[in-house]
Design a protein around this motif. Structure first.
Motif, short mmCIF file in Angstrom:
data_model
loop_
_atom_site.label_atom_id
_atom_site.label_comp_id
_atom_site.label_asym_id
_atom_site.label_seq_id
_atom_site.Cartn_x
_atom_site.Cartn_y
_atom_site.Cartn_z
N ARG A 1 50.04 32.11 32.13
CA ARG A 1 49.04 33.16 32.34
C ARG A 1 49.71 34.53 32.40
O ARG A 1 50.74 34.71 33.06
CB ARG A 1 48.27 32.92 33.64
CG ARG A 1 47.16 31.87 33.52
CD ARG A 1 45.92 32.48 32.89
NE ARG A 1 44.90 31.51 32.56
CZ ARG A 1 43.98 31.05 33.41
NH1 ARG A 1 44.01 31.41 34.68
NH2 ARG A 1 43.05 30.23 32.99
N LEU A 2 49.11 35.50 31.74
CA LEU A 2 49.49 36.90 31.83
C LEU A 2 48.28 37.67 32.34
O LEU A 2 47.24 37.70 31.69
CB LEU A 2 49.95 37.43 30.47
CG LEU A 2 51.21 36.76 29.89
CD1 LEU A 2 51.47 37.25 28.49
CD2 LEU A 2 52.42 37.00 30.79
N MET A 3 48.40 38.26 33.51
CA MET A 3 47.29 38.95 34.16
C MET A 3 47.58 40.45 34.15
O MET A 3 48.43 40.95 34.88
CB MET A 3 47.11 38.43 35.59
CG MET A 3 46.77 36.95 35.61
SD MET A 3 46.66 36.20 37.27
CE MET A 3 46.16 37.53 38.30
N GLN A 4 46.84 41.17 33.27
CA GLN A 4 47.07 42.60 33.11
C GLN A 4 46.09 43.39 33.99
O GLN A 4 44.88 43.35 33.80
CB GLN A 4 46.92 43.04 31.66
CG GLN A 4 47.27 44.51 31.44
CD GLN A 4 47.03 44.96 30.02
OE1 GLN A 4 45.90 44.98 29.55
NE2 GLN A 4 48.11 45.31 29.32
N PHE A 5 46.65 44.11 34.95
CA PHE A 5 45.87 44.95 35.84
C PHE A 5 45.72 46.34 35.22
O PHE A 5 46.69 46.89 34.69
CB PHE A 5 46.56 45.09 37.20
CG PHE A 5 46.51 43.85 38.06
CD1 PHE A 5 45.81 43.86 39.27
CD2 PHE A 5 47.17 42.69 37.68
CE1 PHE A 5 45.77 42.73 40.08
CE2 PHE A 5 47.13 41.55 38.50
CZ PHE A 5 46.43 41.58 39.69
N ASP A 6 44.52 46.90 35.31
CA ASP A 6 44.28 48.28 34.90
C ASP A 6 43.73 49.03 36.10
O ASP A 6 42.54 48.95 36.41
CB ASP A 6 43.30 48.34 33.73
CG ASP A 6 43.10 49.75 33.20
OD1 ASP A 6 43.66 50.70 33.80
OD2 ASP A 6 42.38 49.93 32.20
N MET A 7 44.60 49.73 36.79
CA MET A 7 44.20 50.45 38.00
C MET A 7 43.72 51.86 37.70
O MET A 7 43.28 52.58 38.60
CB MET A 7 45.37 50.50 38.99
CG MET A 7 46.01 49.15 39.27
SD MET A 7 44.84 47.84 39.70
CE MET A 7 44.39 48.35 41.35
N ASP A 8 43.79 52.30 36.42
CA ASP A 8 43.32 53.62 36.04
C ASP A 8 41.82 53.65 35.78
O ASP A 8 41.21 54.71 35.78
CB ASP A 8 44.04 54.11 34.78
CG ASP A 8 45.48 54.50 35.06
OD1 ASP A 8 45.79 54.82 36.22
OD2 ASP A 8 46.30 54.48 34.12
N ALA A 9 41.22 52.49 35.54
CA ALA A 9 39.80 52.42 35.24
C ALA A 9 38.98 52.83 36.46
O ALA A 9 39.44 52.73 37.60
CB ALA A 9 39.42 51.01 34.80
#
Length: 437
Positions: free
Chosen positions: A363-371
């Motif tokens: 699993r690769l879990m990409q976080f986007d905290m800029d949204a």
């Protein structure tokens, strides 16, 4: 070193962002970053799955491929991966019949009727795990050393011993829900595991991001920085004791306000239930251990900093969201691909003899905290096939019949490729801190 002393030492270092990946927290360059989740690797390093034992190829190379991919894509090397967490069952076989602690408590030991000890000479099994499985596991994880902070938890296969408790009838035909009629599998002893991956191992000794440990590293805690936040990660051993859960809560209280992720081997099943494996369950006969629901009740639900729980153990994938006692969302994710055998079939192994390996899926879990609303894009990637699940046209045909046959192809894929909106993350943990570009 005690947890208090280790925490004090780490706080004294100030978590400086100037430290290298090998010696301190890593900060992603912007609001997007990735956490790598490594499902059960036991079948890759199983000594019977290597050329020396007559297998078609060295399956341990598939574990090496996974670790090399994570290291090559770490932030410290120009990628997006800031942290990696292993879900347990690092290797396959036990080394002893029963550990001294359980023997002293009066447990009897009988080899499993259908498991790692079945039909195998004990001396051969012990040599295989000590000479092949453990060294192969250490060599693979060594690729991560110095590239990024990481965690490894123990699974039931990583214990020194696995055995049947004779006080229970060995009735494998009992319905799954009727645990009272099943002979119970027990595990005990983490001597080999803590020697390889404990607090004093070369992987974690004197690493400032490794901030706390319990029982010589059977439980551990790490800190990493990304997306303008400092994250706390806690790794719990399989079926953790009350002492482990109390320790974990102490660590959380020592790091107030940090968004916290917990990894433990057994938490969700593939139907999204917090139920243990229908056979591998200690809580029925051993009051010192905790079931998945007990972990939720005693630790996760009562600590509002915990927003995510990751687990393996059950072959398949699932996802659920529940509110903790304070009303905050807790995202719970299962990923375990150890039953996949397409790579063996591709190598020409007969279908009735092709062992499950895992096919390199992780699993690769990409976080986007800029949204405006932070999100986590969960994707499943095979380092063996070098593609994501959504890019493999045979994905459902290969794996759905054994894992989730009742689902449509689209629904099956959606279990491995989906997006999680972290709707209350800002309210719980505040706005991200400014990040240097």
């Amino acid at each position: 070193m005690t947890m208090i002393a280790k925490t004090a030492r780490t706080l004294a270092l100030g978590f400086s962002l100037l430290l290298s990946a090998a010696h301190g927290p890593v900060q992603a360059a912007d609001g997007r970053f990735t956490i790598a989740v490594i499902p059960d690797t036991q079948n890759y390093v199983d000594f019977t799955h290597q050329r020396a034992e007559g297998f078609a190829f060295d399956a341990r190379d598939m574990m090496v491929e996974q670790m090399r991919y994570i290291a090559d894509n770490a932030v410290s090397r120009g990628g997006e991966i800031v942290f990696a967490t292993g879900l347990g069952d690092v290797w396959q076989h036990p080394t002893i019949a029963i550990d001294p602690e359980h023997a002293a408590r009066g447990f009897s030991a009988r080899p499993l009727p259908d498991g790692p000890q079945s039909g195998m000479n004990p001396d051969r099994r012990t040599r295989g795990v000590r000479e092949v499985e453990i060294p192969a596991s250490i060599a693979a994880y060594r690729l991560l050393d110095g590239a990024l902070p990481f965690s490894i938890v123990s699974g039931n296969h990583d214990y020194d011993a696995q055995w049947w408790e004779e006080s229970w009838p060995r009735d494998l035909t009992a319905p799954q829900g009727d645990l009272r009629r099943l002979g119970m599998i027990h595990v005990g002893g983490l001597t080999e595991w803590t020697r390889a991956f404990g607090v004093d191992s070369a992987f974690f000794k004197d690493r400032p991001w490794y901030v706390a440990a319990h029982q010589n590293g059977a439980d551990s805690a790490q800190i990493f920085e990304a997306g303008g936040y400092r994250f706390l990660h806690i790794g719990l051993q399989f079926s953790p004791t009350d002492a482990s859960l109390k320790w974990a809560e102490t660590v959380i209280h020592a790091h107030p306000g940090l968004p916290t992720i917990i990894t433990t081997h057994d938490f969700l099943n593939k139907d999204g239930e917090r139920l243990p494996h229908p056979v591998v369950n200690q809580t029925v006969v051993d009051p010192f251990d905790n079931s998945p629901q007990a972990i939720w009740d005693k630790l996760v639900a009562r600590n509002p900093q915990v927003f995510m729980v990751l687990s393996g153990h059950h072959n398949g994938q699932s996802f659920r969201v529940d509110q903790n006692r304070q009303g905050g969302a807790v995202y719970q994710i299962l990923s375990d691909y150890q039953d996949r055998n397409q790579a063996a079939l591709d190598a020409g192994v007969a279908a009735d003899k092709a062992p499950a390996l895992g096919d390199g899926w992780m699993r690769l879990m990409q976080f986007d905290m800029d949204a405006a609303t932070p999100t986590v894009r969960v994707r499943t990637y095979s380092t063996h096939y070098r593609r994501f699940a959504s890019d493999e046209p045979n994905y459902a045909r290969w794996y759905k019949p054994n894992e989730q046959p009742h689902l449509s192809d689209e629904d099956f894929l959606s279990r491995d490729e989906f997006t999680i909106p972290l709707t209350d993350f800002r309210a719980r943990f505040g706005a991200p801190a400014a990040v240097s570009k």
